[in-house]
Scaffold this motif. Sequence first.
Motif, mmCIF file in Angstrom:
data_model
loop_
_atom_site.group_PDB
_atom_site.id
_atom_site.type_symbol
_atom_site.label_atom_id
_atom_site.label_comp_id
_atom_site.label_asym_id
_atom_site.label_seq_id
_atom_site.Cartn_x
_atom_site.Cartn_y
_atom_site.Cartn_z
ATOM 1 N N VAL A 121 0.855 -1.188 0.000
ATOM 2 C CA VAL A 121 0.000 0.000 0.000
ATOM 3 C C VAL A 121 0.889 1.236 0.000
ATOM 4 C CG1 VAL A 121 -1.815 1.295 1.192
ATOM 5 C CG2 VAL A 121 -1.796 -1.213 1.308
ATOM 6 N N HIS A 122 0.576 2.166 -0.894
ATOM 7 C CA HIS A 122 1.234 3.475 -0.923
ATOM 8 C C HIS A 122 0.275 4.497 -0.322
ATOM 9 C CE1 HIS A 122 4.879 2.688 -3.277
ATOM 10 N NE2 HIS A 122 4.165 1.725 -3.825
ATOM 11 N N PHE A 123 0.841 5.378 0.510
ATOM 12 C CA PHE A 123 0.087 6.408 1.217
ATOM 13 C C PHE A 123 0.606 7.785 0.832
ATOM 14 C CE2 PHE A 123 0.207 2.686 3.892
ATOM 15 C CZ PHE A 123 -1.031 2.627 4.502
ATOM 16 N N GLY A 124 -0.283 8.746 0.811
ATOM 17 C CA GLY A 124 0.098 10.143 0.675
ATOM 18 C C GLY A 124 -0.697 10.968 1.668
ATOM 19 N N ARG A 133 3.626 14.218 2.435
ATOM 20 C CA ARG A 133 4.365 13.084 2.992
ATOM 21 C C ARG A 133 3.934 11.814 2.270
ATOM 22 N NH1 ARG A 133 4.200 14.361 9.449
ATOM 23 N NH2 ARG A 133 5.029 16.465 9.239
ATOM 24 N N LEU A 134 4.909 10.968 1.996
ATOM 25 C CA LEU A 134 4.649 9.712 1.303
ATOM 26 C C LEU A 134 5.221 8.560 2.115
ATOM 27 C CD1 LEU A 134 5.676 10.947 -2.234
ATOM 28 C CD2 LEU A 134 3.355 10.773 -1.319
ATOM 29 N N TYR A 135 4.569 7.427 2.002
ATOM 30 C CA TYR A 135 5.009 6.244 2.743
ATOM 31 C C TYR A 135 4.484 5.020 2.009
ATOM 32 C CZ TYR A 135 5.611 3.035 6.668
ATOM 33 O OH TYR A 135 6.006 1.989 7.466
ATOM 34 N N HIS A 136 5.134 3.907 2.192
ATOM 35 C CA HIS A 136 4.574 2.650 1.704
ATOM 36 C C HIS A 136 4.879 1.548 2.697
ATOM 37 C CE1 HIS A 136 8.702 1.991 0.261
ATOM 38 N NE2 HIS A 136 8.405 0.704 0.313
ATOM 39 N N GLU A 137 4.051 0.537 2.646
ATOM 40 C CA GLU A 137 4.182 -0.587 3.567
ATOM 41 C C GLU A 137 3.685 -1.829 2.851
ATOM 42 O OE1 GLU A 137 5.400 -2.402 6.588
ATOM 43 O OE2 GLU A 137 5.040 -0.346 7.250
ATOM 44 N N VAL A 138 4.246 -2.972 3.213
ATOM 45 C CA VAL A 138 3.708 -4.247 2.760
ATOM 46 C C VAL A 138 3.120 -4.924 3.998
ATOM 47 C CG1 VAL A 138 4.158 -6.463 1.654
ATOM 48 C CG2 VAL A 138 5.412 -4.428 0.903
ATOM 49 N N PHE A 139 1.798 -4.933 4.067
ATOM 50 C CA PHE A 139 1.094 -5.527 5.199
ATOM 51 C C PHE A 139 0.871 -7.010 4.939
ATOM 52 C CE2 PHE A 139 -0.497 -1.059 5.176
ATOM 53 C CZ PHE A 139 0.029 -0.661 6.394
#
Length: 164
Positions: A121-124, A133-139
């Motif tokens: 998932v990519h977040f902004g 701000r940007l972030y990504h995670e693999v849940f």
Amino acid sequence: MIDDDILTAARNLIEKCTQQGEMIATAESCTGGLITGALTAVDGSSSVVDCGFVTYSNEAKHSLVGVSQDVLAEHGAVSQQVAKAMCEGALQRAPNATIAVSVTGIAGPGGGSALKPVGLVHFGCAGKGRPTRLYHEVFSGDRHAVRKATILHAFAMINDMLSD
């Protein structure tokens, strides 16, 4: 219908936004409106939630929040570039929002690849007068677990922006 820990996080976020005079917009893909739904499940949310864009398809990402067709073609819907364009587009299009959060990802169980696995998932998060701000995670986990973790992380990103 909505998990208690999500409702608790939503209540806390609504309270903080109310105290600070902030209004939220969302641009959601893999959560399909659940972020907005969780926020609006809380009493008093109408003073904090401006609007939510459910942009599940690429066409919706383009037409509703202004993600360029070129960015979608070059990077794919599940990318940092799209998450950035989604939150910035939502902030620009929402009439009263001061903060916008976006999520785009692969909740599963299918749809993943070696480069973009299920759970990515990519977040902004964009705010008026604040850097995006940007972030990504693999849940990990099933579809429900990925979407729940995504909602909670989106709330955390907004909280972090409010704390600056």
